[in-house]
Structure formats: C-alpha cells, structure tokens
Design an enzyme around this catalytic site. Sequence first.
Site, PDB file in Angstrom:
ATOM      1  N   ASP A  32       0.879  -1.185   0.000  1.00 21.92           N
ATOM      2  CA  ASP A  32       0.000   0.000   0.000  1.00 21.92           C
ATOM      3  C   ASP A  32       0.908   1.224   0.000  1.00 21.92           C
ATOM      4  O   ASP A  32       2.125   1.104   0.219  1.00 21.92           O
ATOM      5  CB  ASP A  32      -0.910  -0.013   1.250  1.00 21.92           C
ATOM      6  N   TYR A 146     -15.262   7.018 -11.565  1.00 24.14           N
ATOM      7  CA  TYR A 146     -14.946   5.790 -10.820  1.00 24.14           C
ATOM      8  C   TYR A 146     -15.537   4.534 -11.488  1.00 24.14           C
ATOM      9  O   TYR A 146     -14.849   3.527 -11.674  1.00 24.14           O
ATOM     10  CB  TYR A 146     -15.482   5.953  -9.403  1.00 24.14           C
ATOM     11  N   ASN A 175     -21.352  -1.883  -1.470  1.00 24.97           N
ATOM     12  CA  ASN A 175     -21.299  -1.228  -0.146  1.00 24.97           C
ATOM     13  C   ASN A 175     -20.844  -2.149   0.990  1.00 24.97           C
ATOM     14  O   ASN A 175     -21.671  -2.655   1.746  1.00 24.97           O
ATOM     15  CB  ASN A 175     -22.664  -0.646   0.230  1.00 24.97           C
ATOM     16  N   GLU A 188     -15.143   8.634   3.712  1.00 27.24           N
ATOM     17  CA  GLU A 188     -16.003   7.637   4.349  1.00 27.24           C
ATOM     18  C   GLU A 188     -17.300   7.450   3.564  1.00 27.24           C
ATOM     19  O   GLU A 188     -17.764   8.334   2.875  1.00 27.24           O
ATOM     20  CB  GLU A 188     -16.318   8.055   5.803  1.00 27.24           C
ATOM     21  N   GLN A 215     -33.477   7.430  -0.849  1.00 23.25           N
ATOM     22  CA  GLN A 215     -32.656   6.622  -1.757  1.00 23.25           C
ATOM     23  C   GLN A 215     -32.325   5.287  -1.072  1.00 23.25           C
ATOM     24  O   GLN A 215     -32.211   5.242   0.148  1.00 23.25           O
ATOM     25  CB  GLN A 215     -31.375   7.379  -2.187  1.00 23.25           C
TER      26      GLN A 215
HETATM   27  P1  NAD Z   1      -9.719   1.751   0.957  1.00 24.82           P
HETATM   28  O1  NAD Z   1      -9.617   3.147   0.463  1.00 24.82           O
HETATM   29  O2  NAD Z   1      -9.875   1.542   2.427  1.00 24.82           O
HETATM   30  O3  NAD Z   1      -8.476   0.903   0.455  1.00 24.82           O
HETATM   31  C1  NAD Z   1      -7.810   1.162  -0.752  1.00 24.82           C
HETATM   32  C2  NAD Z   1      -6.334   1.217  -0.448  1.00 24.82           C
HETATM   33  O4  NAD Z   1      -5.613   1.450  -1.683  1.00 24.82           O
HETATM   34  C3  NAD Z   1      -5.955   2.381   0.494  1.00 24.82           C
HETATM   35  O5  NAD Z   1      -5.319   1.897   1.653  1.00 24.82           O
HETATM   36  C4  NAD Z   1      -5.025   3.242  -0.340  1.00 24.82           C
HETATM   37  O6  NAD Z   1      -3.951   3.830   0.391  1.00 24.82           O
HETATM   38  C5  NAD Z   1      -4.494   2.238  -1.351  1.00 24.82           C
HETATM   39  N1  NAD Z   1      -3.948   2.930  -2.518  1.00 24.82           N
HETATM   40  C6  NAD Z   1      -4.485   3.996  -3.175  1.00 24.82           C
HETATM   41  N2  NAD Z   1      -3.656   4.422  -4.134  1.00 24.82           N
HETATM   42  C7  NAD Z   1      -2.569   3.594  -4.089  1.00 24.82           C
HETATM   43  C8  NAD Z   1      -1.364   3.543  -4.831  1.00 24.82           C
HETATM   44  N3  NAD Z   1      -1.109   4.429  -5.807  1.00 24.82           N
HETATM   45  N4  NAD Z   1      -0.477   2.583  -4.542  1.00 24.82           N
HETATM   46  C9  NAD Z   1      -0.712   1.684  -3.544  1.00 24.82           C
HETATM   47  N5  NAD Z   1      -1.840   1.693  -2.787  1.00 24.82           N
HETATM   48  C10 NAD Z   1      -2.753   2.645  -3.071  1.00 24.82           C
HETATM   49  O7  NAD Z   1     -10.940   1.077   0.165  1.00 24.82           O
HETATM   50  P2  NAD Z   1     -11.640  -0.338   0.364  1.00 24.82           P
HETATM   51  O8  NAD Z   1     -13.035  -0.080   0.780  1.00 24.82           O
HETATM   52  O9  NAD Z   1     -10.803  -1.245   1.186  1.00 24.82           O
HETATM   53  O10 NAD Z   1     -11.686  -0.843  -1.148  1.00 24.82           O
HETATM   54  C11 NAD Z   1     -10.828  -1.846  -1.658  1.00 24.82           C
HETATM   55  C12 NAD Z   1     -11.193  -2.125  -3.111  1.00 24.82           C
HETATM   56  O11 NAD Z   1     -12.576  -2.499  -3.217  1.00 24.82           O
HETATM   57  C13 NAD Z   1     -11.033  -0.910  -4.038  1.00 24.82           C
HETATM   58  O12 NAD Z   1     -10.610  -1.337  -5.302  1.00 24.82           O
HETATM   59  C14 NAD Z   1     -12.430  -0.353  -4.142  1.00 24.82           C
HETATM   60  O13 NAD Z   1     -12.626   0.394  -5.323  1.00 24.82           O
HETATM   61  C15 NAD Z   1     -13.256  -1.643  -4.124  1.00 24.82           C
HETATM   62  N6  NAD Z   1     -14.638  -1.420  -3.688  1.00 24.82           N
HETATM   63  C16 NAD Z   1     -14.925  -1.154  -2.384  1.00 24.82           C
HETATM   64  C17 NAD Z   1     -16.250  -0.971  -1.987  1.00 24.82           C
HETATM   65  C18 NAD Z   1     -16.631  -0.688  -0.563  1.00 24.82           C
HETATM   66  O14 NAD Z   1     -17.836  -0.625  -0.275  1.00 24.82           O
HETATM   67  N7  NAD Z   1     -15.702  -0.518   0.369  1.00 24.82           N
HETATM   68  C19 NAD Z   1     -17.281  -1.039  -2.937  1.00 24.82           C
HETATM   69  C20 NAD Z   1     -16.943  -1.298  -4.260  1.00 24.82           C
HETATM   70  C21 NAD Z   1     -15.625  -1.512  -4.620  1.00 24.82           C
END
Ligand code: NAD
Length: 329
Positions: A32, A146, A175, A188, A215
């Site tokens: 990360d 996105y 979600n 958040e 919604q």
């Molecule tokens: P999060 O933001 O907590 O985790 C994403 C992590 O990616 C972060 O820790 C961030 O520092 C890291 N990151 C960002 N840019 C980076 C880079 N350039 N190099 C290395 N690391 C980098 O989000 P999450 O909720 O844990 O989501 C994880 C995955 O699931 C993501 O791909 C997100 O799009 C997908 N997602 C999550 C949800 C949800 O409800 N949480 C829903 C749909 C999709």
Amino acid sequence: MKRVLVTGAGGFIGHHLVNYLVDHGYWVRGVDIKRPEYAETRAHEFELLDLRRWANCLQATRGIDEVHNLAANMGGIGFIESYKAEIMHDNVLINIHMLEAARLHGVQRYLYTSSACVYPGYRQESPDVAPLKEEDAYPADPEDGYGWEKLYSERQCRHYTEDYGLETRVVRFHNIYGPLGTYDGGREKSPAALCRKIALAEDGGEIEVWGDGNQTRSYCYIDDCVEGIHRLMRSEHREPLNVGSDRLVTINELVDIVARAAGKTVTRRHDLTKPQGVRGRNSDNSRVRAVLGWEPATELEVGLDRTYGWIQSQLEAAGKLDRGPVAVV
Ligand code: NAD
C-alpha cells in the site's frame, strides 16, 4: 504454502483480507502507499509502494502465486463525484501495471475488485429498484469517473485471460462496511458517516443526512465480503460476480438502525444539495449463490452494532465525544 499479494493492504477491505488469508495458511505480502491506520498488519511482509509506478508493480509481484488487487484511490459518493480525473488516472495506472506485472511474473490468479458502480444509471432510477444481475452492466452507462474505470479494468482482465491465459477473477462489491473502515476525513461511506454523526450527536439531537433519505442501498458486512473473495478465488468462475447483500434499505432506515444501536433518538435534517448517487441500488445474488454457495451471513443490525461500537470507541479514544454538539454535519 501459497504466496499471495494483497494490494491496498493498508485499506479497509485489504486489511481484513490479509487477516483472513493469514488465518487460512497463506503466506501474505501486503502492499500500500500507507500502513493500516487503525491496527497493525499481520502480513508476513508489508511494503510501502506507489502502485501507479510500473517498477513498483514489478517489485510487488515478485515471487507471488496469486494477486488480490484492492489498491484504489476511492471513497464515498462525495469523494468520487469530486475527483473524477484523479480517480481515473490513478486507478487505470494501478490496474494496467499490476496486470502486466502479474503476467510477466507468471502469477497464476489475479483478483480485480470492481464495484456496483459499474451498473448503468438507467437501471437505478427508482428506490424500489430491481436487484442488479451481472449481465445488467451492459449497455454501459456506469457511474461517471470511478465506475467507468471499474468497467474498463474488468474488460482488461477479461482480455488478459483471453489473450495471455492469465486466470482473472472479478468481484463487484456492493457497499461493504464494518470496523476498521474510514469514518471521517471525506472518503467515508454512508454507514460509517452515519455512525460517526450519531456518535457525536446528543440524544434527541439532529444529524445531517445527504438527500431526502429515501434513496435505497444494500450493505454487506466485511467478514462476509472476505469469505466471498476467498471462495471466488478458489472457484473456476471467470465472469464478474456480485458480492453484496440483497436486503434493500432506505438511508432513513439505515439512520434508524444505527440510532437504535447507539441507544439514541435523533432527528434528520435532509440536505438536498449534497450528492446522493443513484436513486436505488440492490444486488441480485442468484448467481453468486449458485456459483459459490455464498450468502451474506451477518444481519445488518448485527454488523452496524459492531461498526457503531468501533467508531464510538475511536471517537472516545480521540477525545471527541466530550463536546456533545447538538447539530452534527
Ligand atoms: P480503501 O480506500 O480503504 O483501500 C484502498 C487502499 O488502496 C488504500 O489503503 C489506499 O492507500 C491504497 N492505494 C491507493 N492508491 C494507491 C497507490 N497508488 N499505490 C498503492 N496503494 C494505493 O478502500 P476499500 O473499501 O478497502 O476498497 C478496496 C477495493 O474495493 C477498491 O478497489 C475499491 O474500489 C473496491 N470497492 C470497495 C467498496 C466498498 O464498499 N468498500 C465497494 C466497491 C468496490
């Protein structure tokens, strides 16, 4: 012992996934740009790398059997509606480089974490939305910014499978929520934001809710999510798959459930100028049930109770619960 990589291991789902994989006997490298904020990682190795950079993706994937690519620049609706160029730029670079690095290093399996944001706006115009089936993603009209990046990267995975034989798996999260997720700072999402607002509000106080609160969404607890990821990685299913709950609730209902967990009564002040995303969104779980035998096991009330308890304890530890503000935004 399988050697697996979790990118985004400093983030919410990635951190929980590392724990799950370590508990299930995998050797785990976490990567990360930041370390986990709220707990120490249990990854066997943790590297701070910016995965927008090609050389870093090569470094991250060395000696790895399976990649779980969760790294993404993302956040809740307020964030993804405000930073579209940055989000598309960063996330396209991360996924393009990670896929190619995985291919060059002979990785056996690659997970891409997509989103319900790939589903078209025209199927989500009403609160009593029909649950979204995987094939509903086309004709395409995903969330601007996105969602387009997610749909593009899904296809990139498919082409790496077709052209190079790299086994890819694509999960579409709906979600995901739970303890150790971001709850303030602007990234958040709704459950965490509402837990924070209600924890900060006095009993009988007022909280701000984005939109009219009618919604609808569905919410999936983090433990169920990581179980779903693992089952998908062990399956032979190559097409995108929903991982989410199919219990639809309004945001107003979500407020009521969190308030009950908090043991408080709150009134809602609806701010109609704030972004609220699509009008309704729900997951159709027929395929994930058939293919993985997976269903979310955690009731929303139970998951929100745990999430609220964790956010309240964080705010308490940070000394933020002493002020007792009446209106919280
Ligand atoms: P999060 O933001 O907590 O985790 C994403 C992590 O990616 C972060 O820790 C961030 O520092 C890291 N990151 C960002 N840019 C980076 C880079 N350039 N190099 C290395 N690391 C980098 O989000 P999450 O909720 O844990 O989501 C994880 C995955 O699931 C993501 O791909 C997100 O799009 C997908 N997602 C999550 C949800 C949800 O409800 N949480 C829903 C749909 C999709």
